[in-house]
Design a protein around this motif. Structure first.
Motif, short mmCIF file in Angstrom:
data_model
loop_
_atom_site.label_atom_id
_atom_site.label_comp_id
_atom_site.label_asym_id
_atom_site.label_seq_id
_atom_site.Cartn_x
_atom_site.Cartn_y
_atom_site.Cartn_z
N ALA B 192 0.83 -1.20 0.00
CA ALA B 192 0.00 0.00 0.00
C ALA B 192 0.87 1.26 0.00
O ALA B 192 0.58 2.22 -0.70
CB ALA B 192 -0.93 -0.01 1.21
N TYR B 193 1.95 1.26 0.78
CA TYR B 193 2.72 2.48 0.95
C TYR B 193 3.80 2.64 -0.12
O TYR B 193 3.93 3.72 -0.70
CB TYR B 193 3.36 2.50 2.34
CG TYR B 193 3.98 3.83 2.70
CD1 TYR B 193 3.20 4.94 2.98
CD2 TYR B 193 5.37 3.98 2.78
CE1 TYR B 193 3.76 6.16 3.31
CE2 TYR B 193 5.95 5.20 3.12
CZ TYR B 193 5.13 6.29 3.39
OH TYR B 193 5.70 7.49 3.72
N TYR B 194 4.56 1.60 -0.37
CA TYR B 194 5.68 1.71 -1.32
C TYR B 194 5.31 1.29 -2.73
O TYR B 194 6.02 1.59 -3.68
CB TYR B 194 6.88 0.88 -0.84
CG TYR B 194 7.45 1.36 0.46
CD1 TYR B 194 8.15 2.56 0.53
CD2 TYR B 194 7.28 0.62 1.62
CE1 TYR B 194 8.66 3.01 1.73
CE2 TYR B 194 7.80 1.06 2.83
CZ TYR B 194 8.49 2.25 2.87
OH TYR B 194 8.99 2.69 4.06
N GLY B 195 4.23 0.54 -2.87
CA GLY B 195 3.85 0.06 -4.19
C GLY B 195 3.09 1.08 -5.00
O GLY B 195 2.92 0.92 -6.20
N GLY B 196 2.64 2.15 -4.32
CA GLY B 196 1.83 3.13 -5.03
C GLY B 196 0.49 2.55 -5.46
O GLY B 196 -0.19 3.07 -6.32
N LEU B 197 0.11 1.44 -4.85
CA LEU B 197 -1.14 0.76 -5.21
C LEU B 197 -2.29 1.30 -4.36
O LEU B 197 -2.09 1.76 -3.24
CB LEU B 197 -1.02 -0.74 -4.97
CG LEU B 197 0.09 -1.48 -5.73
CD1 LEU B 197 0.10 -2.96 -5.32
CD2 LEU B 197 -0.10 -1.36 -7.22
N GLU B 204 -6.14 -7.26 -4.87
CA GLU B 204 -5.98 -8.08 -6.08
C GLU B 204 -4.63 -8.78 -6.10
O GLU B 204 -4.53 -9.98 -6.37
CB GLU B 204 -6.11 -7.21 -7.34
CG GLU B 204 -7.54 -6.92 -7.74
CD GLU B 204 -7.62 -5.78 -8.77
OE1 GLU B 204 -6.68 -5.64 -9.57
OE2 GLU B 204 -8.62 -5.04 -8.74
N GLN B 205 -3.60 -8.02 -5.81
CA GLN B 205 -2.25 -8.58 -5.88
C GLN B 205 -2.06 -9.71 -4.87
O GLN B 205 -1.34 -10.67 -5.12
CB GLN B 205 -1.23 -7.47 -5.64
CG GLN B 205 0.20 -7.94 -5.82
CD GLN B 205 1.03 -6.95 -6.63
OE1 GLN B 205 0.52 -6.01 -7.23
NE2 GLN B 205 2.32 -7.17 -6.64
N LEU B 206 -2.70 -9.58 -3.71
CA LEU B 206 -2.55 -10.60 -2.68
C LEU B 206 -3.65 -11.66 -2.76
O LEU B 206 -3.70 -12.56 -1.93
CB LEU B 206 -2.56 -9.95 -1.29
CG LEU B 206 -1.39 -9.00 -0.98
CD1 LEU B 206 -1.57 -8.37 0.39
CD2 LEU B 206 -0.06 -9.73 -1.06
N SER B 207 -4.54 -11.51 -3.75
CA SER B 207 -5.68 -12.42 -3.89
C SER B 207 -6.43 -12.57 -2.57
O SER B 207 -6.71 -13.68 -2.11
CB SER B 207 -5.22 -13.81 -4.38
OG SER B 207 -4.48 -13.69 -5.56
N THR B 208 -6.71 -11.43 -1.98
CA THR B 208 -7.34 -11.42 -0.67
C THR B 208 -8.57 -10.52 -0.73
O THR B 208 -8.60 -9.56 -1.50
CB THR B 208 -6.36 -10.87 0.39
OG1 THR B 208 -5.15 -11.62 0.29
CG2 THR B 208 -6.91 -10.99 1.79
N ALA B 209 -9.56 -10.82 0.08
CA ALA B 209 -10.79 -10.01 0.09
C ALA B 209 -10.48 -8.60 0.57
O ALA B 209 -9.62 -8.38 1.41
CB ALA B 209 -11.82 -10.67 1.01
N LEU B 210 -11.23 -7.66 0.02
CA LEU B 210 -11.01 -6.24 0.32
C LEU B 210 -11.06 -5.91 1.82
O LEU B 210 -10.16 -5.25 2.34
CB LEU B 210 -12.03 -5.41 -0.46
CG LEU B 210 -11.69 -3.96 -0.77
CD1 LEU B 210 -10.35 -3.84 -1.47
CD2 LEU B 210 -12.80 -3.35 -1.63
N PRO B 211 -12.11 -6.36 2.52
CA PRO B 211 -12.17 -6.02 3.95
C PRO B 211 -10.98 -6.59 4.73
O PRO B 211 -10.48 -5.96 5.67
CB PRO B 211 -13.48 -6.67 4.41
CG PRO B 211 -14.27 -6.89 3.17
CD PRO B 211 -13.28 -7.13 2.08
#
Lengths: 247, 235
Positions: B192-197, B204-211
């Motif tokens: 979130a911080y260094y990826g600019g994502l 999406e990148q971690l294939s994990t649910a948003l919450p």
């Protein structure tokens, strides 16, 4: 950050506070950021305060984390920044070399004025000092869309343009650039869809350890080009040997 | 590399380009891309210890166009600002430009620093991070630059400690705290911080649910904050 489980904020409030961390990390889109800003403005005071507190905490935490990623920037950045700042300041207790800087400015102003006469059809470089009522450099630095572009020059030195398309002007800073050989000048060109427009020349005498000049009417230009020309400059570039993109 | 001096960019046109290529060989002063050599990175260690008051005071002087205070503020903060930007942008040329833009923003009249909103360093890093993220997203959206940022995954930033960081006591304390996080927490905060994502992209990148991602980021930061003893209200 501990307030999310506290009752009393309501579902909307809790959901908003839940976004504070990703908001503070800039991990939201611009549209999401605007939406969150609007919701915080409209939120109850206690929700807004909890959101602000968490945002502050996250930013303070990441400021601490920045210790672990510290890297010295290239030394040249300092000189460029201070040259730009000096072009924007005129205080009595400014650095001691201010007089020398002013003398260089005057020399450059004269050379630029000559270039305007010679470069037929071209817009010459306008150099300005702080004493002017509306220094272009200050407008550029204050612009929302201010951008910088830099390149190192082989043989030594760097060229940097700080520019704003909104202000339609840029400041060129040349640091420690070797002067052109006697009998030649560096000529700057605004390159764009309509070709190359002359933007002033620098003689060997103009090129000081730190040379600053204001470039105007840049909005159509896609790049600033440099060429070596005979003394007095040319109406069209002989050959652009380097460019800084102004996109 | 659009931000670096190009010898013959598209803007120059074909005639100029071909002339340029011929002329290039004859010119002694060609322009090359900005490169940072290792020895340029090893300056003196800047900005350690209890400096919050110092930085706050310097910013007040900077607001009144004090160039000396600006230089001092730059020297005390430059390595942290540049290092963070470099982690986000990964390209030394882009990072150098962004660094310049950040400090020009510090200088510009009307850039508001409000001590009630946190420390001067926190304010600076917020400003710098926002600019770095804007830049990395702009570069990523450029079609011809996808290879540069698109497929690349973010390196494990917290595991890659800079040489300078190892010389700092402050850094060691932070590293100890980072060690207390789980891998999932660390990875989420890093992306979130260094990826600019955005957090959606992190999910999406971690294939994990948003919450789940949202709460991992939040929990990770909370643990980090508590370990570091950060209380922004005290600053």
């Amino acid at each position: 950050m501990t307030n999310s489980t506290r009752p009393g904020f309501g579902d909307d409030g809790l959901e908003l506070i839940d976004l504070a961390a990703v908001y503070a990390l800039d991990a939201v889109t611009d549209a999401e950021r605007h939406e969150i800003d609007a919701r915080v403005t409209a939120a109850d005071a206690d929700v807004a305060e909890a959101f602000a507190r968490e945002t502050r905490d996250v930013r303070a935490t990441m400021a601490q984390v920045s210790h672990t990623t510290a890297v010295e920037p290239p030394a040249a950045v300092r000189g460029r920044l201070l040259a730009l700042i000096a072009a924007d300041t005129d205080t009595p207790d400014a650095p001691v070399d201010l007089a020398a800087r002013r003398a260089r400015w005057r020399n450059f102003l004269l050379a630029a004025a000559a270039a305007v006469v010679i470069a037929v059809g071209g817009i010459g470089i306008a150099t300005q000092m702080r004493q002017d009522t509306q220094p272009t450099s200050a407008q550029i630095l204050a612009a929302d869309d201010v951008r910088t572009v830099s390149g190192a020059i082989e043989g030594g030195g760097t060229a940097t343009v700080v520019y704003s398309k909104e202000v339609d002007a840029g400041v060129l800073v040349m640091n420690n650039v070797a002067p052109p050989t006697e009998g030649t000048v560096y000529q700057m060109w605004l390159l764009g869809p309509s070709g190359a427009i002359a933007a002033g020349t620098m003689t060997p005498d103009d090129v000081a350890p730190s040379t600053t000049a204001v470039l105007e009417d840049i909005s159509d230009a896609t790049a600033l080009g440099f060429s070596v020309e005979p003394t007095g400059g040319s109406t069209q570039p002989t050959a652009i040997f380097a460019q800084l993109p102004l996109t | 590399m659009p931000v670096r001096m190009a010898h013959a960019g598209a803007a120059a046109g074909d005639a100029i380009r071909s002339a340029t290529l011929d002329r290039r060989r004859m010119l002694s002063r060609l322009i090359r891309p900005v490169r940072i050599s290792p020895d340029e990175r090893t300056g003196r260690v800047t900005g350690v210890g209890d400096e919050t008051d110092t930085l706050d005071a310097l910013l007040v002087r900077v607001a009144s166009a004090d160039a000396t205070a600006f230089a001092e503020f730059y020297d005390l903060t430059r390595s942290r600002t540049y290092g963070m930007i470099l982690r986000v942008l990964r390209d030394p040329g882009y990072s150098e430009e962004t660094l310049q833009e950040v400090y020009l923003q510090v200088w510009r009249p009307g850039t508001a620093f409000d001590p009630a909103q946190g420390s001067a360093l926190s304010w600076l890093m917020t400003l710098a991070h926002r600019r770095a993220v804007d830049r990395v997203r702009a570069e990523r959206s450029g079609a011809d630059r996808e290879a540069r940022y698109g497929a690349q995954s973010v390196e494990a930033v917290f595991d890659t400690v800079t040489d300078e960081a190892l010389r700092r006591d402050d850094a060691r304390q932070v590293l100890d705290c980072l060690d207390t996080l789980t891998d999932l927490h660390r990875r989420s905060v890093e992306l979130a911080y260094y990826g600019g994502l955005t957090y959606r992209e992190v999910a999406e990148q971690l294939s994990t649910a948003l919450p789940t991602v949202k709460s991992r980021i939040r929990d990770g930061l909370r643990r980090l904050k508590n370990c570091l003893g950060v209380d922004s209200d005290d600053e």
